[in-house]
Design an enzyme around this catalytic site. Structure first.
Site, PDB file in Angstrom:
ATOM      1  N   GLY A 118       0.829  -1.218   0.000  1.00 45.09           N
ATOM      2  CA  GLY A 118       0.000   0.000   0.000  1.00 45.09           C
ATOM      3  C   GLY A 118       0.853   1.254   0.000  1.00 45.09           C
ATOM      4  N   ALA A 119       1.825   1.288  -0.912  1.00 46.41           N
ATOM      5  CA  ALA A 119       2.786   2.412  -0.913  1.00 46.41           C
ATOM      6  C   ALA A 119       2.502   3.421  -2.023  1.00 46.41           C
ATOM      7  CB  ALA A 119       4.211   1.887  -1.031  1.00 46.41           C
ATOM      8  N   VAL A 132      -3.187  -7.486  -1.726  1.00 45.13           N
ATOM      9  CA  VAL A 132      -2.545  -8.280  -0.673  1.00 45.13           C
ATOM     10  C   VAL A 132      -3.458  -9.365  -0.112  1.00 45.13           C
ATOM     11  CG1 VAL A 132      -0.860  -6.524   0.004  1.00 45.13           C
ATOM     12  CG2 VAL A 132      -3.098  -6.600   1.153  1.00 45.13           C
ATOM     13  N   SER A 189      -3.188   0.635  14.418  1.00 45.10           N
ATOM     14  CA  SER A 189      -3.861   1.921  14.606  1.00 45.10           C
ATOM     15  C   SER A 189      -4.127   2.102  16.100  1.00 45.10           C
ATOM     16  CB  SER A 189      -5.199   1.908  13.853  1.00 45.10           C
ATOM     17  OG  SER A 189      -6.042   2.953  14.311  1.00 45.10           O
ATOM     18  N   ASN A 205       1.697  -2.266   5.390  1.00 45.49           N
ATOM     19  CA  ASN A 205       1.004  -0.990   5.592  1.00 45.49           C
ATOM     20  C   ASN A 205      -0.374  -0.943   4.933  1.00 45.49           C
ATOM     21  OD1 ASN A 205       0.891   2.151   5.834  1.00 45.49           O
ATOM     22  ND2 ASN A 205       0.756   1.741   3.625  1.00 45.49           N
ATOM     23  N   ARG A 214       0.186   5.662  -1.940  1.00 44.41           N
ATOM     24  CA  ARG A 214      -0.343   6.907  -1.374  1.00 44.41           C
ATOM     25  C   ARG A 214      -0.049   6.947   0.120  1.00 44.41           C
ATOM     26  NH1 ARG A 214      -5.811   6.550  -0.953  1.00 44.41           N
ATOM     27  NH2 ARG A 214      -6.077   4.391  -1.590  1.00 44.41           N
ATOM     28  N   TYR A 251     -12.857  -2.415  11.733  1.00 48.05           N
ATOM     29  CA  TYR A 251     -11.511  -1.846  11.586  1.00 48.05           C
ATOM     30  C   TYR A 251     -10.723  -2.022  12.888  1.00 48.05           C
ATOM     31  CZ  TYR A 251      -7.866   1.637  10.607  1.00 48.05           C
ATOM     32  OH  TYR A 251      -6.657   2.271  10.402  1.00 48.05           O
TER      33      TYR A 251
HETATM   34  P1  NAP Z   1      -4.629   5.595   2.344  1.00 45.43           P
HETATM   35  O1  NAP Z   1      -4.047   6.931   2.051  1.00 45.43           O
HETATM   36  O2  NAP Z   1      -6.072   5.344   2.149  1.00 45.43           O
HETATM   37  O3  NAP Z   1      -3.771   4.497   1.543  1.00 45.43           O
HETATM   38  C1  NAP Z   1      -4.115   3.141   1.626  1.00 45.43           C
HETATM   39  C2  NAP Z   1      -3.089   2.337   0.854  1.00 45.43           C
HETATM   40  O4  NAP Z   1      -3.428   0.948   1.002  1.00 45.43           O
HETATM   41  C3  NAP Z   1      -3.106   2.665  -0.632  1.00 45.43           C
HETATM   42  O5  NAP Z   1      -1.786   2.691  -1.112  1.00 45.43           O
HETATM   43  C4  NAP Z   1      -3.868   1.487  -1.228  1.00 45.43           C
HETATM   44  O6  NAP Z   1      -3.442   1.121  -2.540  1.00 45.43           O
HETATM   45  C5  NAP Z   1      -3.466   0.367  -0.288  1.00 45.43           C
HETATM   46  N1  NAP Z   1      -4.388  -0.755  -0.359  1.00 45.43           N
HETATM   47  C6  NAP Z   1      -5.703  -0.773  -0.031  1.00 45.43           C
HETATM   48  N2  NAP Z   1      -6.213  -1.994  -0.284  1.00 45.43           N
HETATM   49  C7  NAP Z   1      -5.185  -2.751  -0.784  1.00 45.43           C
HETATM   50  C8  NAP Z   1      -5.081  -4.080  -1.232  1.00 45.43           C
HETATM   51  N3  NAP Z   1      -6.137  -4.909  -1.242  1.00 45.43           N
HETATM   52  N4  NAP Z   1      -3.865  -4.513  -1.670  1.00 45.43           N
HETATM   53  C9  NAP Z   1      -2.799  -3.693  -1.684  1.00 45.43           C
HETATM   54  N5  NAP Z   1      -2.844  -2.407  -1.277  1.00 45.43           N
HETATM   55  C10 NAP Z   1      -4.034  -1.950  -0.835  1.00 45.43           C
HETATM   56  O7  NAP Z   1      -4.380   5.181   3.868  1.00 45.43           O
HETATM   57  P2  NAP Z   1      -3.240   5.568   4.919  1.00 45.43           P
HETATM   58  O8  NAP Z   1      -3.846   6.507   5.866  1.00 45.43           O
HETATM   59  O9  NAP Z   1      -1.949   5.897   4.267  1.00 45.43           O
HETATM   60  O10 NAP Z   1      -3.150   4.165   5.680  1.00 45.43           O
HETATM   61  C11 NAP Z   1      -2.022   3.324   5.656  1.00 45.43           C
HETATM   62  C12 NAP Z   1      -2.108   2.384   6.837  1.00 45.43           C
HETATM   63  O11 NAP Z   1      -2.119   3.147   8.042  1.00 45.43           O
HETATM   64  C13 NAP Z   1      -3.386   1.543   6.865  1.00 45.43           C
HETATM   65  O12 NAP Z   1      -3.096   0.242   7.317  1.00 45.43           O
HETATM   66  C14 NAP Z   1      -4.254   2.274   7.866  1.00 45.43           C
HETATM   67  O13 NAP Z   1      -5.203   1.423   8.473  1.00 45.43           O
HETATM   68  C15 NAP Z   1      -3.211   2.753   8.845  1.00 45.43           C
HETATM   69  N6  NAP Z   1      -3.636   3.885   9.667  1.00 45.43           N
HETATM   70  C16 NAP Z   1      -4.018   5.081   9.117  1.00 45.43           C
HETATM   71  C17 NAP Z   1      -4.420   6.117   9.954  1.00 45.43           C
HETATM   72  C18 NAP Z   1      -4.869   7.452   9.422  1.00 45.43           C
HETATM   73  O14 NAP Z   1      -5.410   8.252  10.229  1.00 45.43           O
HETATM   74  N7  NAP Z   1      -4.666   7.782   8.160  1.00 45.43           N
HETATM   75  C19 NAP Z   1      -4.418   5.927  11.326  1.00 45.43           C
HETATM   76  C20 NAP Z   1      -4.020   4.710  11.859  1.00 45.43           C
HETATM   77  C21 NAP Z   1      -3.630   3.697  11.014  1.00 45.43           C
HETATM   78  P3  NAP Z   1      -4.186   1.600  -3.905  1.00 45.43           P
HETATM   79  O15 NAP Z   1      -4.512   3.071  -3.734  1.00 45.43           O
HETATM   80  O16 NAP Z   1      -3.150   1.352  -4.948  1.00 45.43           O
HETATM   81  O17 NAP Z   1      -5.407   0.738  -4.077  1.00 45.43           O
END
Ligand code: NAP
Length: 244
Positions: A9-10, A61, A139, A87, A12, A152
């Site tokens: 998930g890199a 994934v 998280s 991630n 974005r 979640y």
């Molecule tokens: P994001 O901007 O929505 O990015 C999500 C990433 O995950 C994207 O690169 C997306 O890829 C990828 N992804 C989603 N489904 C996938 C799949 N089936 N296979 C491979 N890649 C997949 O989210 P983020 O905020 O950066 O989150 C990254 C991590 O941090 C997540 O695990 C999230 O739960 C965790 N997190 C985030 C927050 C927050 O507040 N943002 C807080 C706590 C934890 P594509 O775009 O290419 O589909």
């Protein structure tokens, strides 16, 4: 020493920030994406223009065959994966009573089964090398639970359990497994939240701001570094004091 680092998930958000950090440190980075091909390819282009070695690989994934193909490609181009950053993640805001079995399975498929697939595949090489490092992204909601985010929160609590148990199992093989549990971070994942909700979350945070993807990337890179050589099975939560 330069490492091969695979980040799921890199394309974005937090994953892309991790890819930039590892590339700046001279590591070879494998940028996994699922649907955001253009974003992943432009990230690779900008990293390679800066002299880094980077590769974008598409894989869902949640799908074992796609994960196998991704690791095959990474190994063919860069050799075995030394650092795995799990991630990739999806979120859902909904009343628990409205969550369908299909939605539950889809969310767990990415957030925890995806981690199972990637860890198993990465460990084959790491156990052989008798070294390696895995960083799993959970998280704060996996630590304390969030209303209207039961699926979640449960999946992110499972990430913490997986991290602790796996750290015990593979520690004797020289492999460290740690977890980063971010607070509220400004990425597309917050897209559905109203501006007032975001302001309220920032106000509730002792440091008074929401986190940036780079705040999390710094912790991930630290855990993958030699500075963290004696850390395993730990949950580190960069959250601005939101959860203490
Ligand atoms: P994001 O901007 O929505 O990015 C999500 C990433 O995950 C994207 O690169 C997306 O890829 C990828 N992804 C989603 N489904 C996938 C799949 N089936 N296979 C491979 N890649 C997949 O989210 P983020 O905020 O950066 O989150 C990254 C991590 O941090 C997540 O695990 C999230 O739960 C965790 N997190 C985030 C927050 C927050 O507040 N943002 C807080 C706590 C934890 P594509 O775009 O290419 O589909």
């Amino acid at each position: 020493m330069e490492k091969t680092v695979l980040i799921t998930g890199a394309s974005r958000g937090i994953g892309a920030a991790c890819a930039r950090r590892f590339a700046e440190a001279g590591d070879r980075v494998v940028i996994n994406y699922h649907t955001s091909r253009k974003a992943a390819e432009s990230l690779v282009a900008s990293l390679t223009a800066g002299g880094a070695q980077a590769l974008a690989v598409c894989a869902d994934v949640a799908d074992r065959a796609q994960v196998d193909a991704m690791f095959d490609e990474a190994e063919r181009i860069f050799g075995g994966v030394d650092v795995l950053v799990n991630n990739a993640g999806v979120a859902q805001q909904k009343l628990f009573t409205d969550v369908t079995p299909a939605e539950w399975d889809a969310l767990f498929g990415v957030n925890i089964t995806g981690m199972f697939h990637c860890c198993q595949r990465a460990l084959a090489h790491m156990i052989h090398q008798k070294r390696g490092c895995i960083v799993n992204v959970s998280s704060i909601w996996g630590m304390v639970g969030a209303s209207c985010e039961v699926a979640y929160s449960a999946s992110k609590a499972a990430v913490i359990g997986l991290t602790k148990a796996l750290a015990k199992e593979v520690g004797p093989s020289g492999i460290r497994v740690n977890c980063v549990a971010p607070g509220v971070i400004q990425t597309d994942m917050l897209g559905e939240l109203a501006p007032e909700t975001l302001s309220a979350l920032a106000e509730e945070t002792p440091l008074g701001v929401l986190g940036s993807p780079d705040d999390i990337a710094g912790t991930v890179c630290f855990l993958a570094s030699d500075a963290a050589a004696f850390l395993t099975g730990q949950v580190i939560s960069p959250n601005g004091g939101f959860v203490i």
